[in-house]
Each structure stands twice: as structure tokens, then as C-alpha cells.
Scaffold this active site. Structure first.
Site, PDB file in Angstrom:
ATOM      1  N   VAL A   7       6.464 -53.659 -37.299  1.00 18.92           N
ATOM      2  CA  VAL A   7       7.645 -54.240 -37.950  1.00 18.92           C
ATOM      3  C   VAL A   7       7.732 -53.827 -39.415  1.00 18.92           C
ATOM      4  O   VAL A   7       8.801 -53.919 -40.008  1.00 18.92           O
ATOM      5  CB  VAL A   7       7.724 -55.788 -37.824  1.00 18.92           C
ATOM      6  CG1 VAL A   7       7.978 -56.208 -36.406  1.00 18.92           C
ATOM      7  CG2 VAL A   7       6.510 -56.461 -38.374  1.00 18.92           C
ATOM      8  N   TYR A  48       5.203 -53.513 -29.918  1.00 20.92           N
ATOM      9  CA  TYR A  48       5.016 -53.386 -31.364  1.00 20.92           C
ATOM     10  C   TYR A  48       4.200 -54.557 -31.880  1.00 20.92           C
ATOM     11  O   TYR A  48       4.036 -55.575 -31.209  1.00 20.92           O
ATOM     12  CB  TYR A  48       6.364 -53.304 -32.094  1.00 20.92           C
ATOM     13  CG  TYR A  48       7.115 -54.610 -32.138  1.00 20.92           C
ATOM     14  CD1 TYR A  48       6.983 -55.476 -33.224  1.00 20.92           C
ATOM     15  CD2 TYR A  48       7.948 -54.996 -31.089  1.00 20.92           C
ATOM     16  CE1 TYR A  48       7.664 -56.691 -33.258  1.00 20.92           C
ATOM     17  CE2 TYR A  48       8.626 -56.192 -31.121  1.00 20.92           C
ATOM     18  CZ  TYR A  48       8.476 -57.039 -32.212  1.00 20.92           C
ATOM     19  OH  TYR A  48       9.138 -58.242 -32.249  1.00 20.92           O
ATOM     20  N   CYS A  49       3.685 -54.387 -33.092  1.00 19.55           N
ATOM     21  CA  CYS A  49       2.958 -55.453 -33.784  1.00 19.55           C
ATOM     22  C   CYS A  49       3.340 -55.371 -35.263  1.00 19.55           C
ATOM     23  O   CYS A  49       4.456 -54.975 -35.577  1.00 19.55           O
ATOM     24  CB  CYS A  49       1.445 -55.308 -33.570  1.00 19.55           C
ATOM     25  SG  CYS A  49       0.745 -53.785 -34.223  1.00 19.55           S
ATOM     26  N   ARG A  50       2.449 -55.719 -36.149  1.00 20.35           N
ATOM     27  CA  ARG A  50       2.772 -55.671 -37.567  1.00 20.35           C
ATOM     28  C   ARG A  50       2.752 -54.234 -38.094  1.00 20.35           C
ATOM     29  O   ARG A  50       3.676 -53.792 -38.739  1.00 20.35           O
ATOM     30  CB  ARG A  50       1.799 -56.544 -38.364  1.00 20.35           C
ATOM     31  CG  ARG A  50       2.055 -56.530 -39.854  1.00 20.35           C
ATOM     32  CD  ARG A  50       1.021 -57.379 -40.623  1.00 20.35           C
ATOM     33  NE  ARG A  50       1.134 -57.121 -42.050  1.00 20.35           N
ATOM     34  CZ  ARG A  50       0.511 -56.138 -42.678  1.00 20.35           C
ATOM     35  NH1 ARG A  50      -0.268 -55.309 -42.012  1.00 20.35           N
ATOM     36  NH2 ARG A  50       0.664 -55.963 -43.975  1.00 20.35           N
TER      37      ARG A  50
END
Length: 112
Positions: free
Chosen positions: A103, A74-76
């Protein structure tokens, strides 16, 4: 002749936040945050390791992970993690899962 060329589907799976949360709780799952270290320090999903996808040593660092374990990235917001998921799949990881909303879609508290 053109019908012979088919586009290959991504070798990773996009999951909803609920599916992703369920998956990372499973024994043996590897959770990778591919954001910059400063973003990671600002708050991340508990249990995540930080391996920045844009870092020059990304391929070398992920090569140290177990390719047979379910790997959740995952990332932003999902853009960088989609790229990372594709790279992991191309590197031979067999169970790669992406959180498309990053996130920003994560419903649970982040840890620092």
C-alpha cells in the site's frame, strides 16, 4: 550433474501499482490484504478481504477462495504479500499477483 538442478521461478507475478490497479478492476478478481486486522482497519484498497498471512488459520481461510480466479495480494510494503503469494501458488492457485511495494506504492485513496 549440477546443471540438472534449476531454480524454479516464483509461481506468482509481481506487478507495478498501475498493473495491479488494472487487474483488481477486472471482473472476478479476488483482492486479499494479508496485513493484520488493525492495519486493514486503518485503510485498505477498496474491495479487499483481510486474511492475515501470519494468522494460524491463513491456509484454511484461503482454501475457501476460488483457486481458478485471479488472486491479487498485498500488504504494507510487499514482504508479507510475497510470502502469501508463494503459499497461494503452492496451494494450487493458478493466477496469483503480488504488489511488491504494498500500500506504500498504491497511488489511489484507501478506504476504511
Amino acid at each position: 550433474m549440477f546443471g540438472l538442478f534449476k531454480s524454479t521461478p516464483p509461481a506468482y507475478h509481481n506487478l507495478t501499482a498501475a498493473q495491479f490497479a488494472e487487474g483488481v478492476r477486472r471482473s472476478g478478481a479476488v483482492l486479499v490484504d494479508v496485513r493484520r486486522p488493525d492495519e486493514f482497519a486503518g485503510g485498505h484498497i477498496p474491495g479487499a478481504v483481510n486474511i492475515e498471512v501470519t494468522a494460524p488459520d491463513f491456509a484454511q481461510r484461503v482454501a475457501a477462495l476460488d483457486k481458478a480466479k485471479p488472486t491479487y495480494v498485498y500488504c504494507r510494503s510487499g514482504a508479507r504479500s510475497s510470502k502469501a503469494a508463494a503459499q497461494l501458488s503452492a496451494a494450487g492457485f493458478t493466477q496469483v499477483y503480488n504488489l511488491p511495494g504494498g500500500v506504500l506504492d498504491w497511488p489511489q485513496p484507501l478506504t476504511r
